[in-house]
Design a protein around this motif. Structure first.
Motif, short mmCIF file in Angstrom:
data_model
loop_
_atom_site.label_atom_id
_atom_site.label_comp_id
_atom_site.label_asym_id
_atom_site.label_seq_id
_atom_site.Cartn_x
_atom_site.Cartn_y
_atom_site.Cartn_z
N THR A 187 27.41 -24.19 -47.55
CA THR A 187 28.35 -24.38 -48.38
C THR A 187 29.21 -25.46 -48.16
OG1 THR A 187 29.98 -23.29 -49.82
CG2 THR A 187 30.18 -23.02 -47.27
N TRP B 224 32.56 -27.51 -53.33
CA TRP B 224 32.18 -26.26 -54.23
C TRP B 224 33.02 -25.29 -54.36
CZ3 TRP B 224 30.83 -21.47 -54.90
CH2 TRP B 224 30.03 -20.93 -55.64
N GLN C 220 36.16 -26.38 -56.23
CA GLN C 220 35.89 -26.51 -57.69
C GLN C 220 35.66 -25.30 -58.27
OE1 GLN C 220 32.28 -28.53 -58.76
NE2 GLN C 220 33.36 -30.35 -59.30
N ARG C 221 34.75 -24.19 -57.78
CA ARG C 221 34.39 -23.25 -58.53
C ARG C 221 35.15 -22.02 -58.55
NH1 ARG C 221 28.72 -23.24 -60.54
NH2 ARG C 221 28.09 -25.58 -59.76
N THR C 222 36.13 -22.00 -57.45
CA THR C 222 36.94 -20.74 -57.40
C THR C 222 38.49 -21.03 -56.95
OG1 THR C 222 36.79 -20.61 -54.68
CG2 THR C 222 35.08 -19.64 -55.97
N SER D 218 26.84 -16.94 -51.55
CA SER D 218 27.40 -16.56 -53.09
C SER D 218 28.65 -15.39 -53.07
CB SER D 218 26.33 -16.01 -53.83
OG SER D 218 25.70 -14.80 -53.59
N ARG E 269 28.14 -14.38 -62.00
CA ARG E 269 28.33 -15.10 -63.40
C ARG E 269 28.47 -13.98 -64.51
NH1 ARG E 269 25.84 -20.16 -65.07
NH2 ARG E 269 27.39 -20.85 -63.26
N TYR F 122 32.02 -12.75 -64.21
CA TYR F 122 32.87 -13.80 -64.85
C TYR F 122 32.76 -13.96 -66.32
CZ TYR F 122 34.70 -18.65 -64.68
OH TYR F 122 35.57 -19.64 -64.82
N ASN G 69 39.26 -15.52 -59.04
CA ASN G 69 38.87 -16.70 -59.05
C ASN G 69 39.62 -17.61 -59.68
OD1 ASN G 69 37.57 -19.10 -59.92
ND2 ASN G 69 35.45 -18.08 -59.84
N ARG H 210 39.58 -20.37 -61.36
CA ARG H 210 39.01 -20.97 -62.48
C ARG H 210 38.73 -19.97 -63.52
NH1 ARG H 210 40.93 -24.68 -60.34
NH2 ARG H 210 40.14 -25.38 -58.56
N SER I 293 40.65 -19.90 -67.40
CA SER I 293 39.97 -19.80 -68.62
C SER I 293 40.63 -18.50 -69.18
CB SER I 293 38.45 -19.21 -68.17
OG SER I 293 37.85 -19.19 -69.14
#
Ligand code: ACO
Length: 330
Positions: free
Chosen positions: A31, A35, A38-40, A155, A218, A221, A255, A257, A261
């Motif tokens: 990892t 990453w 940006q993702r979390t 993951s 996913r 989320y 998370n 992100r 959202s």
């Protein structure tokens, strides 16, 4: 909702000293910091040492509460601990807290609604106090998720951290905290986020993980980003409030992100949102009290503020509450 007779009067929190940074994770799995951020939005998380467990974190959080607010827990008449990482299958963490503080013979139980557990605990405490069954309840959210994380699975292992938060909920007819609540469960989605136990199957599907957490990130989320704004709307309608009346939104810190959202869909500014995810990772049922206590430390959250708490997670389950923040400023 029946008019509440319960107020949140004090809060404490605790995280272990050991820091697990993104750089540390880069040395453990395939990892990288970019990453993860940006993702979390996560930068680091705290994790327990070998001999440190959820009960230790919860006890430290209660001690922190007692110290900061000069409170006694001697007259507490019920302990509710939300956790999915209890030290033992039984006795419960709540029993260990009772023993530590040598509280006289009182009720003590754990409840498991994963990341919705702390808000569930508050909902139950409000119900028990408002109905007249109890007067002073300790509600704790505590997790040692690092103990059930597979540090070879990139993951999941970058996501989780350990910590605990505790609040006191006391009888107060004049100045109650609880304004409205919404609860929901989507059991069919249980397969997307679990930790296997005695059974090796769920809904006819074979389980993985051997006691560690397994998640289809996913799916969780998508579910949360769809369901939380709907629940939020119901919550506000029931409270007869508009989004602009909310001083602070405190969603489960799964998370960053995801939080962004949810806020965008619900027209809530990130400036009015409290979270613990950047420095503590996803601490499941501890994430909301940790975010609240950070909000106090940063002098954002004050007595009298209108706050929306929203837990969601494994089950799949969610619990949202509108509360008037009842903890006096120090
Ligand atoms: N580092 C680098 N790459 C990675 C990592 C990692 N740590 N993890 C996964 N990847 C790769 C995947 O292999 C995949 O690669 P591929 O495209 O070559 O196949 C790619 O990144 C994308 O993977 P996704 O899993 O699709 O990534 P996504 O953008 O969905 O982010 C995440 C994953 C962060 C887990 C996100 O889905 C999430 O946060 N989900 C919600 C989690 C949550 O809310 N859980 C509920 C609460 S927890 C509780 O109740 C205990």
């Amino acid at each position: 909702m029946t008019r509440s007779k319960a107020r949140i009067t004090a809060i404490g929190s605790y995280v272990p000293e050991r820091v697990l940074s993104n750089a540390d994770l880069e040395n453990m799995v395939d990892t990288n910091n970019e990453w993860i951020v940006q993702r979390t939005g996560m930068k680091e998380r705290r994790i327990t040492d070998e001999g440190e467990f959820t009960s230790d974190l919860c006890i430290n959080a209660v001690e922190n509460l007692i110290q900061k607010y000069n409170k006694t827990v001697e007259d507490v008449d019920l302990i509710l601990v939300s956790t999915s990482t209890a030290d033992f299958a039984f006795p419960s963490v709540a029993c260990q807290v009772q023993e530590k503080f040598k509280l006289k013979s009182i009720g003590a139980l754990d409840l498991n609604a994963t990341c919705a557990g702390f808000t569930y605990g508050l909902h139950v405490a409000n119900g028990l106090i408002t109905s007249g069954l109890h007067k002073k309840i300790l509600v704790i959210g505590g997790e040692a998720l690092s103990k059930v994380t597979d540090y070879t699975d990139r993951s999941t292992c970058v996501l989780f951290g350990d910590g605990a938060g505790a609040v006191l909920v006391e009888y107060d007819e004049q100045d109650p905290s609880f304004i409205s609540s919404v609860l929901g469960t989507n059991g069919e989605g249980g397969i997307h986020l679990y930790r296997s136990g005695l059974s090796k199957e769920m809904n006819g599907l074979k389980l993985l993980g051997n006691g560690n957490m397994v998640q289809n990130g996913r799916e969780v989320y998508k579910w949360a980003v769809r369901m939380v704004p709907i629940g939020l709307q119901t919550l506000l309608e029931e409270a007869n409030l508009r989004t602009e009346d909310i001083d602070w939104f405190v969603p489960h810190s799964a998370n960053l992100r995801m939080i962004e959202s949810i806020c965008e869909k619900s027209h809530i500014s990130m400036d009015n949102t409290l979270y613990s995810v950047e420095s503590m990772g996803n601490t499941s049922s501890a994430s909301i009290p940790l975010a609240l206590d950070l909000g106090i430390k940063e002098k954002k959250l004050h007595y009298g503020d209108t706050v929306v708490l929203y837990g969601f997670g494994g089950g799949l389950t969610y619990t949202g509450l509108v509360v008037k923040w009842g903890v006096p400023d120090r």
